[in-house]
Design an enzyme around this catalytic site. Structure first.
Site, PDB file in Angstrom:
ATOM      1  CB  SER A 111      -0.897   0.008   1.236  1.00  0.00           C
ATOM      2  OG  SER A 111      -1.536   1.262   1.388  1.00  0.00           O
ATOM      3  CB  ALA A 125       2.717  -1.131  11.317  1.00  0.00           C
ATOM      4  CE  LYS A 184      -2.110  -3.777   2.784  1.00  0.00           C
ATOM      5  NZ  LYS A 184      -2.342  -4.920   1.878  1.00  0.00           N
ATOM      6  CE1 TYR A 241      -4.515  -2.209   4.778  1.00  0.00           C
ATOM      7  CE2 TYR A 241      -3.790   0.025   4.280  1.00  0.00           C
ATOM      8  CZ  TYR A 241      -4.234  -1.203   3.859  1.00  0.00           C
ATOM      9  OH  TYR A 241      -4.409  -1.453   2.516  1.00  0.00           O
TER      10      TYR A 241
END
Length: 252
Positions: free
Chosen positions: A141, A156, A158, A154
Protein backbone atom coordinates in the site's frame (compact mmCIF):
# COMPACT_ATOMS: atom_id res chain seq x y z
CA UNK A 1 -3.56 -14.39 -23.68
CA UNK A 2 -0.49 -13.63 -21.61
CA UNK A 3 -1.32 -16.26 -18.98
CA UNK A 4 -2.41 -19.05 -21.28
CA UNK A 5 -1.99 -22.52 -19.72
CA UNK A 6 -1.01 -21.00 -16.36
CA UNK A 7 -2.64 -21.66 -12.99
CA UNK A 8 -3.28 -18.81 -10.57
CA UNK A 9 -4.43 -18.67 -6.96
CA UNK A 10 -5.96 -15.36 -5.83
CA UNK A 11 -6.81 -14.94 -2.15
CA UNK A 12 -9.21 -12.20 -1.15
CA UNK A 13 -10.76 -12.52 -4.61
CA UNK A 14 -14.34 -11.91 -3.56
CA UNK A 15 -14.36 -8.15 -4.04
CA UNK A 16 -12.42 -5.02 -4.97
CA UNK A 17 -8.88 -5.39 -6.28
CA UNK A 18 -8.83 -9.15 -5.66
CA UNK A 19 -11.93 -9.67 -7.79
CA UNK A 20 -10.51 -7.49 -10.56
CA UNK A 21 -7.23 -9.44 -10.54
CA UNK A 22 -8.93 -12.85 -10.61
CA UNK A 23 -11.12 -11.80 -13.53
CA UNK A 24 -8.19 -10.27 -15.42
CA UNK A 25 -6.02 -13.35 -14.97
CA UNK A 26 -8.86 -15.51 -16.30
CA UNK A 27 -9.37 -13.25 -19.33
CA UNK A 28 -5.68 -13.68 -20.10
CA UNK A 29 -6.02 -17.47 -20.16
CA UNK A 30 -5.21 -18.63 -16.62
CA UNK A 31 -7.21 -21.18 -14.69
CA UNK A 32 -7.97 -19.31 -11.48
CA UNK A 33 -8.52 -20.78 -8.02
CA UNK A 34 -10.70 -18.10 -6.42
CA UNK A 35 -10.45 -17.85 -2.64
CA UNK A 36 -12.08 -15.63 -0.05
CA UNK A 37 -13.27 -15.89 3.54
CA UNK A 38 -16.74 -14.98 2.23
CA UNK A 39 -17.92 -17.96 0.24
CA UNK A 40 -20.79 -16.09 -1.42
CA UNK A 41 -18.53 -13.36 -2.78
CA UNK A 42 -16.04 -15.95 -4.02
CA UNK A 43 -18.82 -17.73 -5.89
CA UNK A 44 -19.91 -14.40 -7.40
CA UNK A 45 -16.38 -13.90 -8.76
CA UNK A 46 -16.41 -17.46 -10.09
CA UNK A 47 -19.68 -16.84 -11.93
CA UNK A 48 -18.37 -13.59 -13.42
CA UNK A 49 -15.31 -15.41 -14.74
CA UNK A 50 -17.33 -18.28 -16.18
CA UNK A 51 -19.83 -15.94 -17.81
CA UNK A 52 -16.90 -14.25 -19.56
CA UNK A 53 -15.73 -17.61 -20.88
CA UNK A 54 -12.94 -18.22 -18.36
CA UNK A 55 -12.06 -21.15 -16.09
CA UNK A 56 -12.28 -20.80 -12.33
CA UNK A 57 -12.67 -22.86 -9.17
CA UNK A 58 -13.61 -21.81 -5.65
CA UNK A 59 -12.31 -22.63 -2.20
CA UNK A 60 -13.29 -20.69 0.91
CA UNK A 61 -10.26 -19.80 2.99
CA UNK A 62 -9.60 -17.73 6.10
CA UNK A 63 -6.15 -16.24 5.47
CA UNK A 64 -5.60 -15.99 9.25
CA UNK A 65 -5.64 -19.79 9.48
CA UNK A 66 -2.40 -21.32 8.20
CA UNK A 67 -3.95 -24.79 7.90
CA UNK A 68 -6.62 -23.45 5.55
CA UNK A 69 -4.05 -21.54 3.51
CA UNK A 70 -1.87 -24.66 3.23
CA UNK A 71 -4.90 -26.66 2.14
CA UNK A 72 -5.58 -24.10 -0.59
CA UNK A 73 -2.06 -24.52 -1.95
CA UNK A 74 -2.27 -28.29 -1.80
CA UNK A 75 -5.58 -28.30 -3.67
CA UNK A 76 -3.99 -26.26 -6.43
CA UNK A 77 -1.02 -28.64 -6.63
CA UNK A 78 -3.13 -31.81 -6.59
CA UNK A 79 -5.82 -30.59 -8.99
CA UNK A 80 -3.59 -28.87 -11.55
CA UNK A 81 -0.17 -30.38 -10.91
CA UNK A 82 1.43 -26.95 -10.68
CA UNK A 83 1.06 -23.38 -9.44
CA UNK A 84 2.29 -20.52 -11.61
CA UNK A 85 0.88 -17.51 -9.77
CA UNK A 86 -0.14 -16.83 -6.18
CA UNK A 87 -1.57 -13.43 -5.25
CA UNK A 88 -2.15 -12.30 -1.66
CA UNK A 89 -4.95 -9.77 -1.24
CA UNK A 90 -6.52 -10.09 2.26
CA UNK A 91 -6.24 -6.93 4.35
CA UNK A 92 -8.07 -5.02 7.06
CA UNK A 93 -7.75 -1.25 7.36
CA UNK A 94 -9.94 -0.08 10.21
CA UNK A 95 -9.02 3.49 11.24
CA UNK A 96 -7.90 4.17 14.82
CA UNK A 97 -5.42 6.51 16.46
CA UNK A 98 -2.30 4.82 17.84
CA UNK A 99 -3.11 6.09 21.33
CA UNK A 100 -6.54 4.45 21.18
CA UNK A 101 -5.49 1.04 19.85
CA UNK A 102 -6.21 -1.96 22.03
CA UNK A 103 -4.13 -5.13 21.95
CA UNK A 104 -7.05 -6.87 20.27
CA UNK A 105 -7.36 -4.22 17.56
CA UNK A 106 -3.64 -4.36 16.76
CA UNK A 107 -3.62 -8.15 16.52
CA UNK A 108 -6.76 -8.19 14.39
CA UNK A 109 -5.18 -5.93 11.75
CA UNK A 110 -1.88 -7.84 11.77
CA UNK A 111 -3.57 -11.24 11.64
CA UNK A 112 -5.53 -10.49 8.47
CA UNK A 113 -3.02 -8.26 6.69
CA UNK A 114 0.48 -9.42 7.64
CA UNK A 115 -0.04 -12.98 8.90
CA UNK A 116 -2.30 -13.76 5.95
CA UNK A 117 0.33 -12.59 3.48
CA UNK A 118 3.09 -14.56 5.22
CA UNK A 119 0.98 -17.73 5.34
CA UNK A 120 0.16 -17.30 1.65
CA UNK A 121 3.77 -16.83 0.59
CA UNK A 122 4.94 -19.81 2.62
CA UNK A 123 2.19 -22.03 1.20
CA UNK A 124 2.94 -20.94 -2.36
CA UNK A 125 6.66 -21.56 -1.91
CA UNK A 126 5.98 -25.12 -0.76
CA UNK A 127 4.67 -25.82 -4.27
CA UNK A 128 6.85 -23.46 -6.31
CA UNK A 129 10.26 -24.46 -4.91
CA UNK A 130 9.95 -28.12 -6.04
CA UNK A 131 8.79 -27.03 -9.50
CA UNK A 132 11.51 -24.32 -9.63
CA UNK A 133 9.23 -21.61 -11.01
CA UNK A 134 6.42 -19.25 -10.09
CA UNK A 135 5.36 -15.68 -9.43
CA UNK A 136 4.10 -14.45 -6.04
CA UNK A 137 2.43 -11.05 -5.85
CA UNK A 138 1.74 -9.38 -2.52
CA UNK A 139 -0.50 -6.39 -1.97
CA UNK A 140 1.29 -3.59 -0.16
CA UNK A 141 0.00 0.00 0.00
CA UNK A 142 1.06 3.58 -0.43
CA UNK A 143 0.78 3.92 3.36
CA UNK A 144 3.74 1.54 3.59
CA UNK A 145 5.81 4.37 2.10
CA UNK A 146 4.55 7.22 4.25
CA UNK A 147 2.33 7.52 7.33
CA UNK A 148 -1.35 8.32 7.21
CA UNK A 149 -3.16 9.40 10.40
CA UNK A 150 -5.50 6.71 11.84
CA UNK A 151 -3.92 3.95 9.70
CA UNK A 152 -0.94 3.14 11.91
CA UNK A 153 -1.66 -0.57 12.37
CA UNK A 154 -2.54 -1.09 8.72
CA UNK A 155 0.48 0.92 7.52
CA UNK A 156 2.83 -1.02 9.79
CA UNK A 157 1.52 -4.31 8.40
CA UNK A 158 1.89 -3.12 4.81
CA UNK A 159 5.43 -1.83 5.42
CA UNK A 160 6.32 -5.24 6.84
CA UNK A 161 4.88 -6.87 3.71
CA UNK A 162 7.23 -4.82 1.52
CA UNK A 163 10.21 -5.92 3.62
CA UNK A 164 9.07 -9.56 3.67
CA UNK A 165 8.54 -9.48 -0.09
CA UNK A 166 12.09 -8.31 -0.76
CA UNK A 167 13.60 -10.83 1.66
CA UNK A 168 11.69 -13.75 0.17
CA UNK A 169 12.60 -12.59 -3.33
CA UNK A 170 16.30 -12.75 -2.51
CA UNK A 171 15.95 -16.14 -0.85
CA UNK A 172 14.11 -17.71 -3.78
CA UNK A 173 15.54 -16.07 -6.89
CA UNK A 174 17.80 -19.07 -7.52
CA UNK A 175 14.69 -21.29 -7.54
CA UNK A 176 13.26 -19.40 -10.50
CA UNK A 177 10.58 -17.79 -8.32
CA UNK A 178 9.78 -14.10 -8.66
CA UNK A 179 8.23 -12.29 -5.68
CA UNK A 180 6.98 -8.72 -5.96
CA UNK A 181 4.55 -6.32 -4.30
CA UNK A 182 2.15 -3.66 -5.52
CA UNK A 183 1.56 -0.47 -3.55
CA UNK A 184 -1.73 1.11 -4.60
CA UNK A 185 -2.72 4.58 -3.53
CA UNK A 186 -6.36 5.54 -3.16
CA UNK A 187 -8.41 3.00 -5.11
CA UNK A 188 -12.18 3.20 -5.32
CA UNK A 189 -13.19 0.19 -3.25
CA UNK A 190 -15.80 0.10 -0.44
CA UNK A 191 -13.21 -0.06 2.41
CA UNK A 192 -11.19 2.82 0.96
CA UNK A 193 -14.27 4.97 0.42
CA UNK A 194 -15.48 4.29 3.95
CA UNK A 195 -12.13 5.43 5.39
CA UNK A 196 -11.67 8.40 3.06
CA UNK A 197 -15.06 9.89 3.85
CA UNK A 198 -14.12 10.08 7.54
CA UNK A 199 -10.39 10.80 7.16
CA UNK A 200 -9.06 13.88 8.98
CA UNK A 201 -8.30 15.55 5.64
CA UNK A 202 -11.67 14.78 4.07
CA UNK A 203 -12.27 13.00 0.76
CA UNK A 204 -12.23 16.08 -1.48
CA UNK A 205 -8.96 17.37 -0.05
CA UNK A 206 -7.37 13.92 -0.32
CA UNK A 207 -8.21 13.77 -4.01
CA UNK A 208 -6.84 17.28 -4.57
CA UNK A 209 -3.52 16.10 -3.07
CA UNK A 210 -3.19 13.43 -5.79
CA UNK A 211 -1.27 14.76 -8.82
CA UNK A 212 -3.66 13.01 -11.25
CA UNK A 213 -6.61 14.44 -9.27
CA UNK A 214 -8.51 11.16 -9.15
CA UNK A 215 -8.75 7.84 -7.36
CA UNK A 216 -7.62 4.62 -9.01
CA UNK A 217 -9.89 1.81 -10.16
CA UNK A 218 -9.43 -1.88 -9.24
CA UNK A 219 -8.87 -2.76 -12.90
CA UNK A 220 -5.88 -0.41 -13.00
CA UNK A 221 -4.20 -2.33 -10.19
CA UNK A 222 -5.09 -5.59 -11.95
CA UNK A 223 -3.14 -4.33 -14.96
CA UNK A 224 -0.01 -4.07 -12.81
CA UNK A 225 -0.64 -7.50 -11.34
CA UNK A 226 -1.02 -8.98 -14.82
CA UNK A 227 2.40 -7.68 -15.82
CA UNK A 228 4.04 -9.10 -12.70
CA UNK A 229 2.29 -12.44 -13.18
CA UNK A 230 3.27 -12.74 -16.83
CA UNK A 231 6.52 -13.78 -18.48
CA UNK A 232 6.94 -10.17 -19.57
CA UNK A 233 8.22 -9.52 -16.03
CA UNK A 234 10.81 -12.31 -16.25
CA UNK A 235 13.58 -10.07 -14.88
CA UNK A 236 11.48 -8.44 -12.15
CA UNK A 237 11.75 -9.65 -8.56
CA UNK A 238 12.05 -7.98 -5.18
CA UNK A 239 10.23 -4.90 -6.44
CA UNK A 240 7.43 -2.84 -4.96
CA UNK A 241 5.45 -1.34 -7.82
CA UNK A 242 3.82 1.95 -6.80
CA UNK A 243 0.48 2.67 -8.47
CA UNK A 244 -0.81 5.77 -6.71
CA UNK A 245 -1.39 8.40 -9.43
CA UNK A 246 1.83 10.13 -8.39
CA UNK A 247 0.86 10.77 -4.78
CA UNK A 248 4.02 9.38 -3.19
CA UNK A 249 6.25 11.27 -5.64
CA UNK A 250 5.28 14.53 -3.95
CA UNK A 251 6.96 13.47 -0.69
CA UNK A 252 10.04 11.64 -2.02
Amino acid sequence: MRLENKVAVVTGAGSGIGKACAERFAREGAAVLVSDIDGDSAVATLKAIEEAGGRAFVQTCDSRNSDQVNALAQRCASEFGRMDIWMNLPALSLPTLVADMTDEFWRKIQAVTLDGTFFGMRAALSVMIPQQSGSIINMASAVALGPQPTLGAYGAAKAAIVHLTKTAALENAAHGIRINAIAPGMVETPPMMAWAKHAPQGLERLIKMIPMRRMGQPDEIANVALFLASDEASLVTGSNYIADAGASATSN
